[in-house]
Scaffold this motif. Structure first.
Motif, PDB file in Angstrom:
ATOM      1  N   GLU A  25       0.812  -1.219   0.000  1.00 44.81           N
ATOM      2  CA  GLU A  25       0.000   0.000   0.000  1.00 44.81           C
ATOM      3  C   GLU A  25       0.843   1.266   0.000  1.00 44.81           C
ATOM      4  O   GLU A  25       0.436   2.286  -0.565  1.00 44.81           O
ATOM      5  N   THR A  26       2.009   1.223   0.607  1.00 50.15           N
ATOM      6  CA  THR A  26       2.865   2.414   0.613  1.00 50.15           C
ATOM      7  C   THR A  26       3.780   2.475  -0.608  1.00 50.15           C
ATOM      8  O   THR A  26       4.250   3.554  -0.976  1.00 50.15           O
ATOM      9  N   LYS A  84      -7.507  -4.799  -4.393  1.00 53.54           N
ATOM     10  CA  LYS A  84      -8.611  -4.064  -5.025  1.00 53.54           C
ATOM     11  C   LYS A  84      -8.339  -2.568  -4.999  1.00 53.54           C
ATOM     12  O   LYS A  84      -8.540  -1.858  -5.993  1.00 53.54           O
ATOM     13  N   LYS A  85      -7.851  -2.068  -3.869  1.00 55.11           N
ATOM     14  CA  LYS A  85      -7.559  -0.649  -3.730  1.00 55.11           C
ATOM     15  C   LYS A  85      -6.436  -0.223  -4.673  1.00 55.11           C
ATOM     16  O   LYS A  85      -6.508   0.829  -5.328  1.00 55.11           O
ATOM     17  N   MET A  86      -5.370  -1.032  -4.767  1.00 54.14           N
ATOM     18  CA  MET A  86      -4.243  -0.700  -5.632  1.00 54.14           C
ATOM     19  C   MET A  86      -4.626  -0.778  -7.110  1.00 54.14           C
ATOM     20  O   MET A  86      -4.151   0.007  -7.928  1.00 54.14           O
ATOM     21  N   GLU A 103      -5.544   2.034 -12.118  1.00 53.93           N
ATOM     22  CA  GLU A 103      -6.437   2.287 -13.258  1.00 53.93           C
ATOM     23  C   GLU A 103      -6.739   3.779 -13.394  1.00 53.93           C
ATOM     24  O   GLU A 103      -6.797   4.308 -14.514  1.00 53.93           O
ATOM     25  N   ALA A 104      -6.895   4.470 -12.290  1.00 56.00           N
ATOM     26  CA  ALA A 104      -7.176   5.910 -12.326  1.00 56.00           C
ATOM     27  C   ALA A 104      -6.024   6.702 -12.933  1.00 56.00           C
ATOM     28  O   ALA A 104      -6.230   7.821 -13.421  1.00 56.00           O
ATOM     29  N   GLN A 105      -4.831   6.096 -12.914  1.00 56.40           N
ATOM     30  CA  GLN A 105      -3.659   6.775 -13.476  1.00 56.40           C
ATOM     31  C   GLN A 105      -3.210   6.151 -14.797  1.00 56.40           C
ATOM     32  O   GLN A 105      -2.089   6.371 -15.249  1.00 56.40           O
TER      33      GLN A 105
END
Length: 308
Positions: free
Chosen positions: A75-76, A102-104, A109-111
């Motif tokens: 996550e970091t 899922k979060k990563m 995808e947003a980037q």
């Protein structure tokens, strides 16, 4: 694929990450490895791999492979890799947690990048030869973006399980089943030994029958009965994975009682042997009579060397 897009960063140069970096280097990839450990970087450099002690140096590298000890570090790490443009796909081979993946995946995808959870099996040998198997969780688009790296690591021996996080779930289930089998085979061979039967012969016979498995056919003969206990995978990591498998089940309302008992058994072994013991040393707790080193804390048999 042109040479520029064959640039890849390997994040985490431990036993598995270092071996994967070496395999990618041998296969013609332009590899840069990152690890905060001077020792890990030195070992990678000895294999011809360029390394850095600064994670930011590999931000925006087209491909990245993660081999990290915990989901919290994933996550970091991922946001730092995405801090510069250019990332095509991040392949996370960490035995991580589905919520993290899922979060990563959403963040990548947003980037305009891809993130796939692809925890692997096959150990150091599989990593070094590019013949690992992988449990892949990804969207179809992310899978396509990551495919060149998955092929390099596995030779095509990967299973697309489902969407983001699903690879983590199945890998954790695989590991808790292996944990259960390591304990149960040890107990069974302990019974055989008590009857005066050679545990090696018992394991070989069982391995040809319906009770056989990779544990009875390979792990016990190669690492337990031999006394080497040098698989390269720690008891601490296996205990963590077994506990995580039960946690993942609990989160969705499942109560796997046998797997929970197995996870508890591994926690008990962890308390006795410590996290750095080889995971095959579970046999020293569940069936000490079949191991050359015997039970933890016992006097070492003549002619043997303690393994923990």
């Amino acid at each position: 694929m042109n040479q520029n897009t064959r640039r890849i960063a390997v994040i985490g140069l431990g036993a598995m990450g270092g071996a994967m970096a070496a395999a990618l280097h041998k296969a013609g990839w332009d590899v840069t490895g990152f690890d905060p450990s001077d020792t890990a970087r030195s070992a990678a450099e000895a294999a011809g791999i360029t390394t850095t002690a600064t994670l930011g140096d590999v931000a925006g590298t087209p491909y990245a492979v993660l081999s990290l000890p915990a989901a919290s570090i994933v996550e970091t790490t991922v946001p730092q890799l995405l801090a510069a443009p250019g990332t095509v796909a991040i392949i996370d081979t960490t035995t991580s947690e589905p919520a993290t993946s899922k979060k990563m995946a959403e963040l990548a995808e947003a980037q305009g990048a891809a993130f796939v959870d692809a925890p692997v099996s096959g150990g150091r040998d599989g990593a070094a030869t590019g013949s690992l198997s992988a449990f892949v969780g990804a969207t179809e688009a992310a899978l396509k973006a990551a495919e060149p790296v998955l092929l390099a690591l596995t030779g095509g021996k990967y299973s697309h399980i489902g969407g983001p996080g699903s690879g983590n779930v199945v890998k954790l289930l695989n590991n808790v089943l292996a944990a259960a089998n390591l304990a149960s085979v040890g107990e069974a061979l302990g019974v055989a030994k008590a009857y005066g039967i050679d545990p090696a012969k018992a394991a070989a016979s069982i391995s040809e029958a319906s009770g056989g498995s990779k544990v009875s056919a390979n792990m016990y003969p190669n690492w337990v009965l031999s006394g080497t206990h040098d698989s390269g995978f720690s008891l601490g990591l296996m205990a963590r994975d077994a506990a995580l498998a039960v946690d993942v089940a609990t989160q969705i309302g499942e109560t796997p009682s046998l797997l929970a008992a197995v996870a508890n058994q591994w926690q008990d072994a962890l308390a006795v042997l410590g996290p750095r013991a080889d995971f095959t040393e579970i046999a020293r707790v569940v069936a000490p009579a079949v191991t050359p080193a015997g039970a933890p804390g016992a006097a070492t048999p003549a002619g043997t060397t303690p393994t923990a």
